[in-house]
Design an enzyme around this catalytic site. Structure first.
Site, short mmCIF file in Angstrom:
data_model
loop_
_atom_site.label_atom_id
_atom_site.label_comp_id
_atom_site.label_asym_id
_atom_site.label_seq_id
_atom_site.Cartn_x
_atom_site.Cartn_y
_atom_site.Cartn_z
CB CYS A 79 38.79 0.03 68.88
SG CYS A 79 39.13 1.79 68.71
CG HIS B 114 40.84 0.59 73.53
ND1 HIS B 114 42.10 0.38 73.00
CD2 HIS B 114 40.18 1.34 72.62
CE1 HIS B 114 42.19 0.98 71.82
NE2 HIS B 114 41.04 1.57 71.57
CD GLU C 149 42.96 -2.32 75.99
OE1 GLU C 149 43.19 -1.11 76.16
OE2 GLU C 149 42.08 -2.75 75.22
#
Length: 394
Positions: A266, A356, A358
């Site tokens: 990001c 992202h 995660e």
């Protein structure tokens, strides 16, 4: 403004009258949701149908008023496990039809109660589809939500508020003191994470792979990074205009010169891009949600990914670029609009993605990137040594 102290059939209280005013004068009337008062920020829309708790607590949303495109928000309430940071970061919150009651065994309180407890001003009962279409056609813009001002007063105040372009915000959300997230099970590697607005789940994903993460303030120097014995550096997500982050770019360029392996996401992708010599620019309305299609050009696979960015790297997608640090290619592209979504260096150990991986609140398609990071470390360090192998010995 007047109040609407009405109650529904199940006894749920309705809030005060509230308005949302965009900087181009478009006005929406509804009811307050969360706290009453007044708030200012950049109006952006999020296309996720779930994961609102993770959205609210993502530091990348600092100084933004988030519009949820999904009409029903708050159904599962708020729990104590899914926060991505220690607080709510959004400047304001816009929903169409908030849940009248929570219906999850994990819920500790309602979303409305959580917003009130943290002083977040919101609005409900407006046509979020019309608002989203307006932002998609006119672009993300400054706005305000208020239960106290007239539309005319609010529009004048919005015109005086700060824009997102040129905003240097990462230092405002970064940790001020370093902290450590230990590896789960056997320790394999040590990583220094530069906190431009890191989410809780990110070091946890690295911990699952045997990585101990030292989370450092956004202004950490190369010397401070080296002092923790890091095998590699992680560049986190975060808010604001990457064009203002000159100090961070200087630090990353120093790390590249010392041949430290780097993985960025990001905002970190934008910082790495600038370190390679690319520019950045503001997108019309950005990418925000957990349903964005991206192609990994190294494999040809398409993955559904979680995004939260209003800026992008300006790099050529047709051919590799020759930089001070060797050849750099665009590794990922957004299939909706062709925006650069990842970079990979061919002559140094660095790569990044704009989204992202995660998976908080999902999806999980990009989890392999943490495995790719661990594999990169396996190839450049003695496992758990805390020192990078010199390039000539690879």
């Amino acid at each position: 403004m007047g109040t609407r102290d009405q109650r529904t059939g199940d006894g749920v209280s309705r809030g005060e009258a509230a308005i949302l005013v965009l900087e181009d004068g478009r006005t929406f009337s509804g009811e307050s949701f969360g706290s009453t008062g007044e708030t200012f920020g950049e109006a952006v829309f999020n296309t996720a149908m779930t994961g609102y708790q993770e959205t609210l607590t993502d530091p990348s949303y600092y100084r933004q008023i988030v519009v949820q495109t999904a009409p029903h928000i708050g159904n599962t309430g708020v729990n104590d496990e899914d926060d991505e940071s220690s607080r709510i970061w959004v400047a304001g919150y816009v929903v169409r039809d908030p849940a009248r009651r929570s219906s999850s065994w994990r819920a500790k309180r309602s979303l409305d109660e959580q917003l009130q407890a943290q002083g977040i001003v919101g609005i409900s009962g407006i046509d979020t589809r019309a608002l989203t279409r307006h932002l998609r056609e006119r672009g993300a813009m400054r706005c305000a939500i208020s239960t106290t001002s007239s539309p005319e007063q609010l529009l004048a105040a919005v015109a005086d508020s700060a824009p997102m372009l040129g905003a240097d915000l990462s230092s405002a959300v970064s940790t001020q003191q370093p902290y450590v997230v230990e590896a789960i099970g056997e320790h394999r590697f040590t990583v220094a994470a530069l906190d431009y607005g890191i989410k809780t789940m990110t070091p946890h994903r690295m911990a699952e792979r045997g990585i101990t993460t030292h989370v450092l303030p956004s202004n950490a120097t190369v010397e401070q990074i080296r002092a923790v014995g890091a095998d590699a550096v992680f560049l986190a997500n975060g808010p604001g205009d990457p064009g203002t982050a000159d100090a961070a770019v200087t630090t990353v360029r120093g790390l590249l010169r010392e041949e430290v392996p780097i993985f960025g996401i990001c905002f970190g992708n934008q910082i790495l891009g600038r370190a390679f010599g690319f520019g950045t620019y503001k997108l019309g309305y950005g990418h925000r949600g957990i349903n964005q299609p991206v192609q990994d050009r190294t494999t040809g696979k398409v993955e559904i990914t979680a995004h939260n960015h209003g800026f992008a790297v300006d790099a050529p997608t047709e051919h590799p670029s020759e930089t001070e640090f060797g050849s750099v290619e665009v590794s990922h592209v957004c299939l909706n609009d062709g925006v650069v979504e990842g970079l990979i260096a061919r002559d140094t150990k660095a790569f990044s993605v704009q989204y992202h991986p995660e998976a908080a609140a999902g999806p999980h398609d990009a989890a392999y990137l943490f495995d790719r990071f661990a594999e990169l470390l396996e190839g450049t360090t003695g496992a758990g040594s805390g020192t990078t192998t010199p390039k000539g010995n690879r």
